[in-house]
Design a protein around this motif. Structure first.
Motif, PDB file in Angstrom:
ATOM      1  N   ILE A 174       0.876  -1.187  -0.132  1.00  0.00           N
ATOM      2  CA  ILE A 174       0.006  -0.082  -0.073  1.00  0.00           C
ATOM      3  C   ILE A 174       0.914   1.240  -0.022  1.00  0.00           C
ATOM      4  CG2 ILE A 174      -2.050  -1.090   1.161  1.00  0.00           C
ATOM      5  CD1 ILE A 174      -1.191  -0.017   3.850  1.00  0.00           C
ATOM      6  N   PRO A 175       0.298   2.304  -0.360  1.00  0.00           N
ATOM      7  CA  PRO A 175       1.093   3.604  -0.600  1.00  0.00           C
ATOM      8  C   PRO A 175       1.261   4.397   0.588  1.00  0.00           C
ATOM      9  CG  PRO A 175      -1.122   4.049  -1.545  1.00  0.00           C
ATOM     10  CD  PRO A 175      -0.861   2.512  -1.092  1.00  0.00           C
ATOM     11  N   GLN A 213      -6.764   3.068  -0.318  1.00  0.00           N
ATOM     12  CA  GLN A 213      -6.705   1.530  -0.634  1.00  0.00           C
ATOM     13  C   GLN A 213      -7.852   1.171  -0.152  1.00  0.00           C
ATOM     14  OE1 GLN A 213      -4.667  -0.693  -2.578  1.00  0.00           O
ATOM     15  NE2 GLN A 213      -6.774  -1.417  -2.369  1.00  0.00           N
ATOM     16  N   LYS A 214      -8.816   0.588  -1.095  1.00  0.00           N
ATOM     17  CA  LYS A 214     -10.231  -0.080  -0.565  1.00  0.00           C
ATOM     18  C   LYS A 214      -9.785  -1.507  -0.361  1.00  0.00           C
ATOM     19  CE  LYS A 214     -12.085   3.905  -1.698  1.00  0.00           C
ATOM     20  NZ  LYS A 214     -12.330   4.727  -0.630  1.00  0.00           N
ATOM     21  N   PHE A 243       2.781  -0.140  -8.356  1.00  0.00           N
ATOM     22  CA  PHE A 243       2.901  -0.084  -6.738  1.00  0.00           C
ATOM     23  C   PHE A 243       4.176   0.598  -6.503  1.00  0.00           C
ATOM     24  CE2 PHE A 243       0.792  -4.312  -7.491  1.00  0.00           C
ATOM     25  CZ  PHE A 243      -0.448  -4.161  -7.001  1.00  0.00           C
ATOM     26  N   ALA A 244       3.940   1.617  -5.694  1.00  0.00           N
ATOM     27  CA  ALA A 244       5.015   2.829  -5.396  1.00  0.00           C
ATOM     28  C   ALA A 244       5.497   2.475  -4.094  1.00  0.00           C
ATOM     29  CB  ALA A 244       4.518   4.140  -5.410  1.00  0.00           C
ATOM     30  N   ALA A 255      -3.710   7.582  -4.506  1.00  0.00           N
ATOM     31  CA  ALA A 255      -4.799   7.271  -5.008  1.00  0.00           C
ATOM     32  C   ALA A 255      -4.403   6.429  -6.326  1.00  0.00           C
ATOM     33  CB  ALA A 255      -5.720   8.256  -5.514  1.00  0.00           C
ATOM     34  N   ALA A 256      -3.230   6.899  -7.011  1.00  0.00           N
ATOM     35  CA  ALA A 256      -2.812   6.327  -8.227  1.00  0.00           C
ATOM     36  C   ALA A 256      -1.857   5.030  -8.063  1.00  0.00           C
ATOM     37  CB  ALA A 256      -1.807   7.454  -8.866  1.00  0.00           C
ATOM     38  N   HIS A 257      -1.802   4.648  -6.936  1.00  0.00           N
ATOM     39  CA  HIS A 257      -0.921   3.565  -6.494  1.00  0.00           C
ATOM     40  C   HIS A 257      -1.594   2.631  -5.595  1.00  0.00           C
ATOM     41  CE1 HIS A 257       2.481   5.707  -8.055  1.00  0.00           C
ATOM     42  NE2 HIS A 257       2.251   6.663  -7.486  1.00  0.00           N
ATOM     43  N   ALA A 258      -3.054   2.669  -5.644  1.00  0.00           N
ATOM     44  CA  ALA A 258      -3.795   1.764  -4.856  1.00  0.00           C
ATOM     45  C   ALA A 258      -4.736   1.003  -5.931  1.00  0.00           C
ATOM     46  CB  ALA A 258      -4.743   2.622  -3.785  1.00  0.00           C
ATOM     47  N   CYS A 259      -4.901  -0.335  -5.716  1.00  0.00           N
ATOM     48  CA  CYS A 259      -5.485  -1.156  -6.669  1.00  0.00           C
ATOM     49  C   CYS A 259      -7.213  -1.028  -6.473  1.00  0.00           C
ATOM     50  CB  CYS A 259      -5.048  -2.532  -6.504  1.00  0.00           C
ATOM     51  SG  CYS A 259      -5.778  -3.549  -4.987  1.00  0.00           S
TER      52      CYS A 259
END
Length: 392
Positions: A174-175, A213-214, A243-244, A255-259
């Motif tokens: 997670i970021p 991340q949800k 995945f950062a 938000a750009a690094h959450a699936c």
């Protein structure tokens, strides 16, 4: 008469093939009269107290044809032999992590859970990596395991067919950096086995919700198993999420690094196993959990399966086997089960990604003492059937 019989048999086989090709779902259930058989017995085979099956069973075929099975604790050991039906436990430790204090190293306590090989010699492995903040009271004043458990996935590689694996490198998480005051676990957990589809290598992992991340099952893929930075996760439309590493890149633009998790109504629990049914082409996701089979019914604990033609669109889960689970925390049961995985001894693929109509459901069986599981944990399997269900 003989030509009529042959024609009838041909018509019957064509009908079965047609039904399989147009199957909308698969029913997974124990074979008639099937009973659990022990693959690994802790009391007679353990090399140390915690030499226990603590992850779903995975298997691969080495370059010389030897079959290796992995279902290990943090000191990973394998079972090997000429087939899945003839395996012997080896006390040699093939992987263990470094127990490093720095969460940015992603090398505290790891479970090697997802081996995959293209040639039987180089074996790639995804690692479920736990950072145990409760053991670092300066970072986690509460000193509680669940409150300070932070998880990520790393990649380890063996160059000798799985006899030894090297240190892990960051793959996915997670970021956000570790927080000792969160009060609950966070991160990306329990990677499934790796499967190949159309030149891509896919795996699933379970994300706990935090920030952007949800919560739910994340699907990710790569074309290069040797490059830990190449994995991309599903964003709801395509595989664009990188995945950062928050320690190396900071926490900006989380938000750009959450699936984007797959629908929880279809995959409500951690996916512990992925296989492709050779007769229908459907992918089967295996899960353990407790839920109702239909609205208004009483919840049932056990093994559940869902199917998909493409690893993205999934069917509603079906109960495959009712059983008391480790996560039930129930009292008064003699044993519980967890970590289900499907393997077929007759699989054609090197990494046992395919299954026929008959296979085995592997699980860890835990002896219970009152309300708690003990260290007496065996790997067992039960024969199952996979039956195509047509749309009609």
């Amino acid at each position: 008469m003989l030509h009529i019989l042959r024609a009838a048999l041909l018509a019957s086989s064509m009908l079965l093939a047609s039904n399989a090709a147009h199957a909308a779902d698969l029913r997974v259930s124990p074979a008639p009269g099937a009973a659990p058989e022990t693959v690994y017995d802790h009391r007679s085979q353990a090399c140390e107290a915690w030499d226990v099956p603590d992850a779903p069973a995975r298997a691969w075929k080495g370059a010389d044809g030897t079959v290796h099975l992995l279902a290990a604790h943090t000191n990973a050991r394998t079972l090997s032999g000429p087939s899945l039906d003839r395996l012997r436990h080896d006390c040699r430790v093939v992987f263990k992590s470094g127990k490093r204090d720095d969460p940015a190293r992603y090398d505290d306590v790891g479970w090697l859970t997802s081996p995959y090989t293209l040639d039987g010699t180089t074996v790639y492995g995804l690692v479920h990596n736990e950072y145990h903040g409760h053991k670092r009271r300066n970072l986690c004043p509460a000193g509680d395991y669940m409150a300070c458990w932070w998880n990520a996935l790393t990649l380890t590689v063996s160059k000798d067919g799985g006899q030894s694996f090297g240190p892990g490198r960051y793959v996915a998480g997670i970021p956000y950096k570790f927080r000792g005051d969160l009060g609950r676990r966070a991160g990306l957990f329990a990677p499934s086995n790796i499967v190949e589809r159309q030149g891509w290598y896919y795996a699933m992992a379970f994300a706990e919700g935090i920030g952007e991340q949800k919560r739910g099952v994340c699907l990710m893929r790569t074309r290069d198993l040797g490059d830990p930075k190449s994995w991309r996760a599903w964003d709801g439309r395509d595989f664009t999420v990188r995945f950062a590493d928050p320690y190396a890149e900071g926490e900006a633009d989380a938000a750009a690094h959450a699936c984007a998790p797959l629908p929880p109504g279809r995959l409500p629990f951690t996916v512990t196993s992925l296989v492709r049914h050779s007769g229908t082409g459907l992918w089967v996701a295996v899960m353990a959990g407790r839920r109702a089979e239909r609205p208004g019914a009483q919840p049932v604990s056990g093994v559940w399966t869902s199917t998909s033609p493409d690893l993205v669109t999934w069917s509603p889960p079906r109960l495959a086997l009712a059983a008391p689970l480790l996560t039930d925390k129930a009292c008064g049961v003699a044993e519980s089960y967890y970590y289900p995985a499907i393997l077929d001894p007759n699989a054609k693929t090197r990494n046992f990604e395919d299954v026929g109509n008959n296979a085995y459901l592997y699980m860890t069986r835990l002896a219970q003492n009152g309300c708690k599981p003990t260290q007496d944990r065996d790997l067992v399997r039960i024969m199952i059937r996979l039956e195509p269900i047509t749309g009609g």
